[in-house]
Design a protein around this motif. Structure first.
Motif, PDB file in Angstrom:
ATOM      1  N   ALA A  59      66.800  23.785  60.813  1.00 15.88           N
ATOM      2  CA  ALA A  59      66.299  24.565  61.948  1.00 15.88           C
ATOM      3  C   ALA A  59      65.853  25.945  61.476  1.00 15.88           C
ATOM      4  O   ALA A  59      64.859  26.488  61.964  1.00 15.88           O
ATOM      5  N   ARG A  60      66.584  26.524  60.513  1.00 14.23           N
ATOM      6  CA  ARG A  60      66.204  27.826  59.957  1.00 14.23           C
ATOM      7  C   ARG A  60      64.874  27.708  59.232  1.00 14.23           C
ATOM      8  O   ARG A  60      63.995  28.566  59.365  1.00 14.23           O
ATOM      9  N   LEU A  61      64.714  26.646  58.451  1.00 17.29           N
ATOM     10  CA  LEU A  61      63.451  26.432  57.731  1.00 17.29           C
ATOM     11  C   LEU A  61      62.288  26.186  58.688  1.00 17.29           C
ATOM     12  O   LEU A  61      61.172  26.635  58.426  1.00 17.29           O
ATOM     13  N   ALA A  62      62.564  25.474  59.783  1.00 14.60           N
ATOM     14  CA  ALA A  62      61.500  25.216  60.757  1.00 14.60           C
ATOM     15  C   ALA A  62      61.036  26.517  61.404  1.00 14.60           C
ATOM     16  O   ALA A  62      59.842  26.717  61.626  1.00 14.60           O
ATOM     17  N   ALA A  63      61.990  27.404  61.669  1.00 16.95           N
ATOM     18  CA  ALA A  63      61.647  28.682  62.309  1.00 16.95           C
ATOM     19  C   ALA A  63      61.039  29.665  61.319  1.00 16.95           C
ATOM     20  O   ALA A  63      60.167  30.454  61.676  1.00 16.95           O
ATOM     21  N   LEU A  64      61.516  29.630  60.076  1.00 19.42           N
ATOM     22  CA  LEU A  64      61.071  30.574  59.035  1.00 19.42           C
ATOM     23  C   LEU A  64      60.771  29.799  57.760  1.00 19.42           C
ATOM     24  O   LEU A  64      61.569  29.785  56.825  1.00 19.42           O
ATOM     25  N   PRO A  65      59.623  29.128  57.677  1.00 19.38           N
ATOM     26  CA  PRO A  65      59.329  28.276  56.518  1.00 19.38           C
ATOM     27  C   PRO A  65      59.349  29.007  55.178  1.00 19.38           C
ATOM     28  O   PRO A  65      59.577  28.398  54.142  1.00 19.38           O
ATOM     29  N   GLU A  66      59.156  30.321  55.202  1.00 19.70           N
ATOM     30  CA  GLU A  66      59.120  31.088  53.961  1.00 19.70           C
ATOM     31  C   GLU A  66      60.503  31.519  53.490  1.00 19.70           C
ATOM     32  O   GLU A  66      60.665  32.065  52.401  1.00 19.70           O
ATOM     33  N   VAL A  67      61.544  31.239  54.295  1.00 20.48           N
ATOM     34  CA  VAL A  67      62.889  31.699  53.974  1.00 20.48           C
ATOM     35  C   VAL A  67      63.382  31.060  52.669  1.00 20.48           C
ATOM     36  O   VAL A  67      63.102  29.903  52.376  1.00 20.48           O
ATOM     37  N   ALA A  68      64.093  31.866  51.872  1.00 16.67           N
ATOM     38  CA  ALA A  68      64.562  31.392  50.569  1.00 16.67           C
ATOM     39  C   ALA A  68      66.079  31.405  50.451  1.00 16.67           C
ATOM     40  O   ALA A  68      66.614  30.978  49.439  1.00 16.67           O
ATOM     41  N   VAL A  69      66.754  31.911  51.467  1.00 13.50           N
ATOM     42  CA  VAL A  69      68.217  31.969  51.424  1.00 13.50           C
ATOM     43  C   VAL A  69      68.796  31.449  52.732  1.00 13.50           C
ATOM     44  O   VAL A  69      68.170  31.533  53.785  1.00 13.50           O
ATOM     45  N   CYS A  70      70.019  30.925  52.637  1.00 10.21           N
ATOM     46  CA  CYS A  70      70.707  30.450  53.837  1.00 10.21           C
ATOM     47  C   CYS A  70      71.141  31.648  54.684  1.00 10.21           C
ATOM     48  O   CYS A  70      71.107  32.795  54.229  1.00 10.21           O
ATOM     49  N   ARG A  71      71.553  31.364  55.892  1.00  5.11           N
ATOM     50  CA  ARG A  71      71.942  32.420  56.818  1.00  5.11           C
ATOM     51  C   ARG A  71      73.104  33.241  56.275  1.00  5.11           C
ATOM     52  O   ARG A  71      73.099  34.478  56.361  1.00  5.11           O
ATOM     53  N   GLU A  72      74.079  32.576  55.676  1.00  9.66           N
ATOM     54  CA  GLU A  72      75.246  33.287  55.150  1.00  9.66           C
ATOM     55  C   GLU A  72      74.845  34.252  54.037  1.00  9.66           C
ATOM     56  O   GLU A  72      75.299  35.399  54.008  1.00  9.66           O
ATOM     57  N   CYS A  73      73.997  33.799  53.129  1.00  6.89           N
ATOM     58  CA  CYS A  73      73.560  34.671  52.032  1.00  6.89           C
ATOM     59  C   CYS A  73      72.668  35.794  52.542  1.00  6.89           C
ATOM     60  O   CYS A  73      72.732  36.918  52.040  1.00  6.89           O
ATOM     61  N   GLN A  74      71.850  35.517  53.555  1.00 11.86           N
ATOM     62  CA  GLN A  74      71.027  36.564  54.156  1.00 11.86           C
ATOM     63  C   GLN A  74      71.911  37.651  54.753  1.00 11.86           C
ATOM     64  O   GLN A  74      71.654  38.840  54.571  1.00 11.86           O
ATOM     65  N   GLU A  75      72.970  37.236  55.453  1.00  9.67           N
ATOM     66  CA  GLU A  75      73.894  38.208  56.031  1.00  9.67           C
ATOM     67  C   GLU A  75      74.567  39.025  54.928  1.00  9.67           C
ATOM     68  O   GLU A  75      74.739  40.232  55.067  1.00  9.67           O
ATOM     69  N   ARG A  76      74.926  38.371  53.824  1.00  3.92           N
ATOM     70  CA  ARG A  76      75.521  39.092  52.697  1.00  3.92           C
ATOM     71  C   ARG A  76      74.549  40.123  52.136  1.00  3.92           C
ATOM     72  O   ARG A  76      74.930  41.245  51.840  1.00  3.92           O
ATOM     73  N   ARG A  77      73.293  39.716  51.988  1.00  4.21           N
ATOM     74  CA  ARG A  77      72.262  40.642  51.484  1.00  4.21           C
ATOM     75  C   ARG A  77      72.130  41.845  52.411  1.00  4.21           C
ATOM     76  O   ARG A  77      72.010  42.989  51.943  1.00  4.21           O
ATOM     77  N   GLU A  78      72.132  41.593  53.693  1.00  5.01           N
ATOM     78  CA  GLU A  78      71.965  42.680  54.660  1.00  5.01           C
ATOM     79  C   GLU A  78      73.152  43.628  54.654  1.00  5.01           C
ATOM     80  O   GLU A  78      72.995  44.804  54.937  1.00  5.01           O
ATOM     81  N   ARG A  79      74.322  43.113  54.316  1.00  2.00           N
ATOM     82  CA  ARG A  79      75.503  43.968  54.208  1.00  2.00           C
ATOM     83  C   ARG A  79      75.598  44.629  52.827  1.00  2.00           C
ATOM     84  O   ARG A  79      76.480  45.443  52.594  1.00  2.00           O
ATOM     85  N   GLY A  80      74.703  44.228  51.907  1.00  2.00           N
ATOM     86  CA  GLY A  80      74.697  44.814  50.573  1.00  2.00           C
ATOM     87  C   GLY A  80      75.748  44.248  49.643  1.00  2.00           C
ATOM     88  O   GLY A  80      76.143  44.875  48.682  1.00  2.00           O
ATOM     89  N   GLN A  81      76.163  43.014  49.919  1.00  3.51           N
ATOM     90  CA  GLN A  81      77.175  42.366  49.093  1.00  3.51           C
ATOM     91  C   GLN A  81      76.521  41.345  48.180  1.00  3.51           C
ATOM     92  O   GLN A  81      75.511  40.746  48.522  1.00  3.51           O
ATOM     93  N   ALA A  82      77.124  41.131  47.037  1.00  4.12           N
ATOM     94  CA  ALA A  82      76.631  40.125  46.088  1.00  4.12           C
ATOM     95  C   ALA A  82      76.999  38.739  46.591  1.00  4.12           C
ATOM     96  O   ALA A  82      77.945  38.560  47.339  1.00  4.12           O
TER      97      ALA A  82
END
Length: 83
Positions: A59-82
Motif C-alpha cells: 500500500a505504501r508503494l502504491a501511494a508512493l512508488p518512488e519510496v525506497a524505505v519502509c515506514r519504520e525506517c522512514q520514521e527513524r530517518r526523520e528522528r535522526g536515528q540510524a
C-alpha cells in the motif's frame, strides 16, 4: 537625487531568493529520489527497504512508488536515528 533601495525591497528580494533556493533544492532531491527509484526498479530491488532490507508495504508503494524505505525506517530517518 539618487533613489536608494527601500528596506522592504531588500527584504522581499532576499525572501524571493531564499524561496527560489529552497524550491531548487526540493526539485533536485525529488529528481535524485526518482533516479534512485528507477535504478532500484531496473535492478529488481524495488519493494525492499534500502535501509533494513525488509519488504515495503504494498500500500505504501502504491501511494508512493518512488519510496525506497519502509515506514519504520522512514520514521527513524526523520528522528535522526540510524537504522
Amino acid at each position: 537625487m539618487s533613489r536608494g533601495f527601500r528596506d522592504e525591497d531588500v527584504t522581499q528580494a532576499m525572501t524571493d531568493k531564499a524561496m527560489a533556493d529552497t524550491v531548487s533544492r526540493v526539485l533536485e532531491q525529488e529528481a535524485e529520489q526518482e533516479a534512485r527509484s528507477a535504478d532500484r526498479r531496473q535492478h529488481g530491488e524495488a519493494g525492499s527497504c534500502e535501509d533494513c532490507g525488509r519488504p515495503i508495504d504494498p500500500a505504501r508503494l502504491a501511494a508512493l512508488p518512488e519510496v525506497a524505505v519502509c515506514r519504520e525506517c522512514q520514521e527513524r530517518r526523520e528522528r535522526g536515528q540510524a537504522a
